[in-house]
Motif scaffolding. Structure first.
Motif, PDB file in Angstrom:
ATOM      1  N   MET A 154       0.713  -1.172  -0.111  1.00 59.96           N
ATOM      2  CA  MET A 154       0.029  -0.034  -0.109  1.00 59.96           C
ATOM      3  C   MET A 154       0.851   1.377  -0.141  1.00 59.96           C
ATOM      4  O   MET A 154       0.497   2.331  -0.490  1.00 59.96           O
ATOM      5  CB  MET A 154      -0.851   0.026   1.181  1.00 59.96           C
ATOM      6  N   GLU A 157       1.654   2.656  -3.822  1.00 61.79           N
ATOM      7  CA  GLU A 157       0.287   2.875  -4.563  1.00 61.79           C
ATOM      8  C   GLU A 157       0.576   4.257  -4.928  1.00 61.79           C
ATOM      9  O   GLU A 157       0.193   4.303  -6.187  1.00 61.79           O
ATOM     10  CB  GLU A 157      -0.920   2.711  -3.776  1.00 61.79           C
ATOM     11  N   ARG A 160       2.894   4.208  -8.069  1.00 60.74           N
ATOM     12  CA  ARG A 160       2.362   3.574  -9.040  1.00 60.74           C
ATOM     13  C   ARG A 160       1.447   4.523  -9.910  1.00 60.74           C
ATOM     14  O   ARG A 160       1.458   4.589 -10.783  1.00 60.74           O
ATOM     15  CB  ARG A 160       1.550   2.371  -8.613  1.00 60.74           C
ATOM     16  N   LYS A 161       0.602   5.336  -9.057  1.00 64.37           N
ATOM     17  CA  LYS A 161      -0.080   6.330  -9.584  1.00 64.37           C
ATOM     18  C   LYS A 161       0.405   7.431 -10.357  1.00 64.37           C
ATOM     19  O   LYS A 161       0.122   7.638 -11.513  1.00 64.37           O
ATOM     20  CB  LYS A 161      -0.989   7.041  -8.544  1.00 64.37           C
ATOM     21  N   LEU A 167      -3.904   1.516  -9.857  1.00 69.12           N
ATOM     22  CA  LEU A 167      -3.627   1.237  -8.508  1.00 69.12           C
ATOM     23  C   LEU A 167      -4.499  -0.176  -8.311  1.00 69.12           C
ATOM     24  O   LEU A 167      -5.218  -0.817  -9.002  1.00 69.12           O
ATOM     25  CB  LEU A 167      -4.695   2.022  -7.652  1.00 69.12           C
ATOM     26  N   ARG A 168      -3.626  -0.983  -7.327  1.00 67.49           N
ATOM     27  CA  ARG A 168      -3.799  -2.583  -7.031  1.00 67.49           C
ATOM     28  C   ARG A 168      -5.118  -2.537  -6.078  1.00 67.49           C
ATOM     29  O   ARG A 168      -5.721  -3.429  -6.026  1.00 67.49           O
ATOM     30  CB  ARG A 168      -2.681  -3.116  -6.628  1.00 67.49           C
TER      31      ARG A 168
END
Length: 322
Positions: A154, A157, A160-161, A167-168
């Motif tokens: 988390m 995240e 990643r964005k 998002l996972r």
């Protein structure tokens, strides 16, 4: 008064000593975790920065990965993602410490007082403290490993964005359920080996150092069992824990954050040893200390807040000093 009535009249801490110590250590750990969490997030981002295995796999093709220091990383998170993102992943981190700190503290005291045993002068030999600290840390971390896995994933995240990736997870519960559905029960313990190795080293630094320094001061100096003694011992424990635990922490973070196939197997690293070798070969030995400054800067206040809070809560609740 019957034995049953006499037992009911005892304070809660005396009726259920281990449960009480578990609860007290969990409360102290939650406070320390929330206060120092932004440094933990910064450390995690630094540890995956410039990952050699990612470059080789082609996952970062076409993307310029900026190399930032601690302050620039923290400032970048605030600027690019928002101030509250410094606490992204704090919920599973608190869950993790409720389990981890509760189990390790109870396990260490049980090992110290009942299994390994103190000396006649109430001192605890250093080698026993090392065995007790490493064992307690390993046991606590094994039980807390699923929450640590969710916390690490988390925390990534936001990055990643920014990289344009989807998002996972929608939240903590969704993260647990998604990891469970994709990798099964074993998937929740992905990376548990380096996780346990790190915890054993960190607690050799934290629990062992705190207990040893505190009782050394009490036995060999005029200092009393008070906040000053607790502060000195906690500062020593935070530094030693950071030095011993950072390399294993880097390996743990990378293994937990790597992409996985449908069987839950890592695509970048086969094992913690493979991750260690690839990291050193691709980035140099000092890459094992990526994030050391925020790790130390976090562990020092974390240890200070935790031990002072824990000792004070024990005193208020009528439990003997650690």
């Amino acid at each position: 008064m019957s034995p049953a009535e006499e037992e009911k009249s005892l304070p809660l801490a005396e009726r259920w000593p281990r449960a009480s110590k578990f609860a007290l250590s969990a409360c102290a750990a939650a406070v320390a975790e929330l206060v120092t969490f932004p440094l933990d997030l910064t450390k995690t981002r630094l540890q995956v920065q410039g990952e050699a295995a990612v470059r080789r796999s082609g996952a970062a093709a076409g993307q310029a990965v900026p190399h930032r220091g601690m302050l620039c990383t923290a400032a970048g998170i605030v600027r690019e993602e928002g101030l509250l993102k410094l606490w992204q992943g704090a919920t599973p981190a608190v869950y993790r410490h409720i389990v981890y700190s509760g189990v390790r503290m109870v396990a260490y005291e049980h090992l110290r007082d009942s299994v390994l045993g103190r000396s006649e002068d109430e001192s605890f030999p250093f080698w026993k403290a090392v065995v007790g600290g490493m064992s307690a840390g390993a046991i606590g971390q094994f039980f807390a490993s699923p929450t640590d896995l969710v916390k690490v994933q988390m925390q990534m995240e936001g990055r990643r964005k920014l990289e344009g990736k989807p998002l996972r997870f929608r939240g903590v519960h969704h993260a647990f359920m998604k990891i469970l559905s994709e990798g099964g029960i074993r998937g929740l313990w992905a990376g548990w080996v380096p996780n346990v190795q790190r915890a054993a080293l960190v607690n050799m630094g934290d629990l062992t150092t705190y207990d040893t320094v505190k009782h050394f001061l009490l036995l060999n100096t005029p200092l009393a069992d008070n906040s000053l003694t607790h502060s000195v011992a906690s500062c020593c424990s935070g530094l030693v824990a950071a030095v011993l635990g950072t390399p294993a922490d880097v390996v743990k973070t990378r293994i937990m954050n790597q992409p996985r196939d449908k069987q839950g197997r890592g695509l970048l690293y086969k094992s913690s040893m493979d991750c260690l070798i690839q990291t050193v070969q691709g980035e140099g030995f000092m890459s094992l200390y990526k994030g050391f400054i925020p790790t130390w800067m976090r562990m020092a206040p974390w240890s200070l807040v935790f031990w002072l809070t824990y000792e004070q809560i024990r005193r208020i609740c009528g439990v003997s000093s650690f």
